[in-house]
Design an enzyme around this catalytic site. Sequence first.
Site, PDB file in Angstrom:
ATOM      1  N   CYS B 167       0.796  -1.229   0.000  1.00  0.00           N
ATOM      2  CA  CYS B 167       0.000   0.000   0.000  1.00  0.00           C
ATOM      3  C   CYS B 167       0.827   1.278   0.000  1.00  0.00           C
ATOM      4  O   CYS B 167       0.268   2.363  -0.035  1.00  0.00           O
ATOM      5  CB  CYS B 167      -0.984  -0.015   1.161  1.00  0.00           C
ATOM      6  SG  CYS B 167      -2.197  -1.327   0.945  1.00  0.00           S
ATOM      7  N   HIS B 307      -2.308   9.152   5.441  1.00  0.00           N
ATOM      8  CA  HIS B 307      -2.690   7.829   4.938  1.00  0.00           C
ATOM      9  C   HIS B 307      -4.182   7.625   5.230  1.00  0.00           C
ATOM     10  O   HIS B 307      -4.934   7.193   4.371  1.00  0.00           O
ATOM     11  CB  HIS B 307      -1.839   6.747   5.605  1.00  0.00           C
ATOM     12  CG  HIS B 307      -2.119   5.368   5.099  1.00  0.00           C
ATOM     13  ND1 HIS B 307      -1.934   5.004   3.791  1.00  0.00           N
ATOM     14  CD2 HIS B 307      -2.605   4.273   5.727  1.00  0.00           C
ATOM     15  CE1 HIS B 307      -2.267   3.728   3.630  1.00  0.00           C
ATOM     16  NE2 HIS B 307      -2.695   3.261   4.788  1.00  0.00           N
ATOM     17  N   GLU B 318      -0.720   7.173  12.838  1.00  0.00           N
ATOM     18  CA  GLU B 318      -0.107   8.299  12.118  1.00  0.00           C
ATOM     19  C   GLU B 318      -0.313   9.619  12.847  1.00  0.00           C
ATOM     20  O   GLU B 318       0.527  10.516  12.753  1.00  0.00           O
ATOM     21  CB  GLU B 318      -0.546   8.363  10.657  1.00  0.00           C
ATOM     22  CG  GLU B 318      -1.981   8.659  10.403  1.00  0.00           C
ATOM     23  CD  GLU B 318      -2.244   8.735   8.904  1.00  0.00           C
ATOM     24  OE1 GLU B 318      -1.366   9.199   8.166  1.00  0.00           O
ATOM     25  OE2 GLU B 318      -3.331   8.315   8.485  1.00  0.00           O
ATOM     26  N   LYS B 339      -9.094   9.408   1.265  1.00  0.00           N
ATOM     27  CA  LYS B 339      -9.672   8.048   1.215  1.00  0.00           C
ATOM     28  C   LYS B 339     -11.113   8.065   1.705  1.00  0.00           C
ATOM     29  O   LYS B 339     -11.881   7.160   1.415  1.00  0.00           O
ATOM     30  CB  LYS B 339      -8.836   7.080   2.047  1.00  0.00           C
ATOM     31  CG  LYS B 339      -7.461   6.806   1.457  1.00  0.00           C
ATOM     32  CD  LYS B 339      -6.730   5.703   2.202  1.00  0.00           C
ATOM     33  CE  LYS B 339      -5.331   5.469   1.644  1.00  0.00           C
ATOM     34  NZ  LYS B 339      -4.353   6.509   2.028  1.00  0.00           N
ATOM     35  N   HIS B 344      -9.759   3.261  -0.550  1.00  0.00           N
ATOM     36  CA  HIS B 344      -8.342   2.897  -0.445  1.00  0.00           C
ATOM     37  C   HIS B 344      -7.993   1.941  -1.585  1.00  0.00           C
ATOM     38  O   HIS B 344      -8.315   0.760  -1.533  1.00  0.00           O
ATOM     39  CB  HIS B 344      -8.094   2.241   0.912  1.00  0.00           C
ATOM     40  CG  HIS B 344      -6.658   1.908   1.194  1.00  0.00           C
ATOM     41  ND1 HIS B 344      -5.631   2.163   0.305  1.00  0.00           N
ATOM     42  CD2 HIS B 344      -6.078   1.339   2.280  1.00  0.00           C
ATOM     43  CE1 HIS B 344      -4.483   1.750   0.833  1.00  0.00           C
ATOM     44  NE2 HIS B 344      -4.726   1.245   2.016  1.00  0.00           N
ATOM     45  N   PHE B 403       0.974  -2.935   4.498  1.00  0.00           N
ATOM     46  CA  PHE B 403       1.272  -4.282   4.974  1.00  0.00           C
ATOM     47  C   PHE B 403       2.719  -4.610   4.630  1.00  0.00           C
ATOM     48  O   PHE B 403       3.192  -4.297   3.534  1.00  0.00           O
ATOM     49  CB  PHE B 403       0.350  -5.309   4.302  1.00  0.00           C
ATOM     50  CG  PHE B 403      -1.058  -5.315   4.833  1.00  0.00           C
ATOM     51  CD1 PHE B 403      -1.488  -4.362   5.733  1.00  0.00           C
ATOM     52  CD2 PHE B 403      -1.959  -6.289   4.432  1.00  0.00           C
ATOM     53  CE1 PHE B 403      -2.782  -4.375   6.223  1.00  0.00           C
ATOM     54  CE2 PHE B 403      -3.254  -6.313   4.917  1.00  0.00           C
ATOM     55  CZ  PHE B 403      -3.668  -5.353   5.806  1.00  0.00           C
TER      56      PHE B 403
END
Lengths: 411, 418, 80
Positions: B167, B307, B318, B339, B344, B403
Amino acid sequence: MKAVVTGLGVIAPSGIGVERFWPAVRDGHVALATVRRYEPNPYPVRVVGEVRGFGPDGWVDPRVVVQTDRFTHFAVAATTMALDDAGLDPATVPPFGFGVVTASYAGGVEFGQREIERLWDGGPEHVGPYQSIAWFYAASTGQVSIGNGLRGPSGVLVADEAGGLDVFAVADGELCRGASAMVVGGTEAPFCPFSMCCQLGLGLLSTNEDPATAYLPFTAHAAGFAPAEGGAMLVVEDERAASDRGANARAVIAGYGSTYTGTRCFDRSAEGLLRAAETALADSDLDAGDVDVVFLDALADQRADAAEAEALRLLFGDRTDRVPVTAPKSGYGRCYAGAAVLDVATAVLAIEHGAVPPTPGVHDCRFDLDLVTGTARRADIRSALVLSRGQHGGNSALVLRRPDPITRGGE
Amino acid sequence: MRRRVAVTGLGVVAPGGKGVKAFWELLTSGRTATRPISLFDAEGFRSRIAAECDFDAAAAGLGPAEVARMDRYVQFAVAAADEAWRQAELDVADPWRLSVCMGSAVGGTTRLERDYVATSHAGREWLVDASLASPFLCRALSPASLAAEVADRVGARGAVRTVSTGCTAGLDAVGHAARLIEEGRADVVIAGASESPISPIAVACFDAIRATSTRNHDPEHAARPFDRDRDGFVLGEGAAVLVLEESAHARRRGAVVHAEVAGFATRSNAHHMTGLTAEGVEMAEAVRHALAQARLGIDDVDYINAHGSGTRQNDRHETAAFRRVFGARAYQVPVSSIKSMIGHSLGAVGSIELVACVLALVHGVVPPTANLDTPDPECDLDYVPHTARERDLRAVLSVGSGFGGFQSAVALTGVRRP
Amino acid sequence: MSAHLSPDELAALISRCTGVTVTAEQVTDPHHTFDDLGVDSLGLMGVLGELQRNHGMPRDVDMQPDRSPRELLSLLTGRA
């Protein structure tokens, strides 16, 4: 470039670990055989390079084994070997100074096939929690980072075979930007039925059923390559960081170049390979006259082989038939993103041992090249050129240099 | 003299409308493009919502042969590249100095699954029948085909790479591309990322780890980054491409420069494949290095594109990272997650967000975080809820987390650099 | 399908799904959480999925690794 190789971890059909791999490669041993991992009869490609005798036990934490594909088992195990070989404890490297870059072609495809089967045969609730982290191309970099506590810059490239050289350029870039060490490499485990089904469409795999003659690059009989599994992971370090800790620099990653000449347009790859090699040599502050050995891409496709031979002719001119060139992979197969990494590892070993390993099985090169065949040839190797092409059109070249300073001829 | 990296072209295929103009209209309106999944029958899945692209390949200029050959995510990328290339008006580049660097997390998964179903008789036969496979299946096994198709589109002959760091691939691809220019290996790089993961296997694998939202009854409000009632991310799809060009090269030909890619860094948490630490140390480290490379101080950053996936863990992680880097200033810098509107799209979203950042710099507008009704008490920054905000922006930061433990950061500067 | 599972059977199931070797004693000791045993959230989701698919556990049951296998066991037998 400022990277030096300090550790090698190899898992190949020819041998697990450098101590088994090098003698097999040096002696031109053929490790190709009929695939055993699944029933081969339904498929026209049967001769492959399988890594026999490798189980993850002892190499990979059992908790990691259940959540990863075989390609990651190879990467984790080869990293352990490479760190051990380098004598480098990651805990001694600055916290954000040690990263990982891997190349991958097929990812965790066998794991993926099993989970898709569970989905379609059973339903969504049959898909396990590890599919999301086992199949994707980044699985090996992630697990190697976690398993060894490497919190530095990390990366993953998918550029077919050429990606196996591109990762060294990426790692060198990180060293130039302040990292101390990088684990670099690529591994593949492309042998499950569905993965083979995908590879058949390439039209580049050998359907010859005799392991002795299945993969004969640069001959009139060349009719495809034998696919393989395995690969290698290397520890590369910043030249100064390695010297400060008293590590033995095995080879210098001296230069790199890469071009693109179109998917499956192998006719055009001659110019692409030439330009990549010229860039890599210029990057190394060397010229073609300094190259002591070339590790070939060796697709074993008539047009692709001709293009590679043409690139060498354009690069070396009158000297073409006097530069030793070799393709050890004809003895164990072509493991996609791991193939060029294995060639880099082999080049390091060749430099150290002063020997060019042969191209197993090949006796009748149809080009005007000094293709090393039969047995290894003794040679004083100061610099080696490694070439690699991806099926999607990438042409990459990497130059490795012996760590001692080179005195340029004629100067 | 350091080689700098200018952005001279933008292209995007995103949920809610094709092309840069429609994309920016969606973002600044605060509308959301999340809806029930229509690309396959999602009955029986835990999460049945997504942000899908209404993509018309023919309208995007793709012929039947191209549509047959290219996976959906490749078609997106080519359409975005065409738009960016047209905008850059760059037909004079030396092809050997023209590179491509594209990102994708899961690549050809959708075609791999479809062909697997066909060749295995719906998952019943391990020894698949290869005669039933699509002739283009071999291109799906490795997303190297993504960058290759884009390279063919523009006639690139330089280095062509596909980055696949899960990602963060969309940020990393642009970061790697900028480095090709900085290192002198290329003068122009087509950089970006693409993903079309809305398929049964991808939805099932996120179901299995409960990462995606199950607000199936209310899809428009399902992506809720930083909101107290968030329950996971909403899967998306799309592509974005940026034409990156060595600054002097752009200046010489009189090109319009939209922004500069000034810094990039990535770090790993070496902690867990899906888990994040509460402290955000590694993301903070990536941000610090990206800013240092860009020669920017914390006071120079006027907007952070988060993110902001909307998982419980991420949004706190974050937030902690931003506090760690920016200290008191973290509370003065607007932070938002697009997002909330476009979902996403895994490996693609980092590049889509960078296009949003460039547009934010150009227009002086911060896109909002939609659906942020009640902030999570542990997420206490200014997340620009609901409504876009006008603001003079000098430098912006975009971060990503993926990930495998990847944490990446890209710093962009406007034409009036601080 | 039965929700009954002996400690031995649960221990074997956890070991198979997570790669962590767990004994029957450990799954019955209330002081051992999944975290203590080295079973993370993903591993536990795999265990729950297996119990839901093959041992009749309802799909809405959720559990975090700070809980113990013993709690899981009692959940199973409690529902039997």
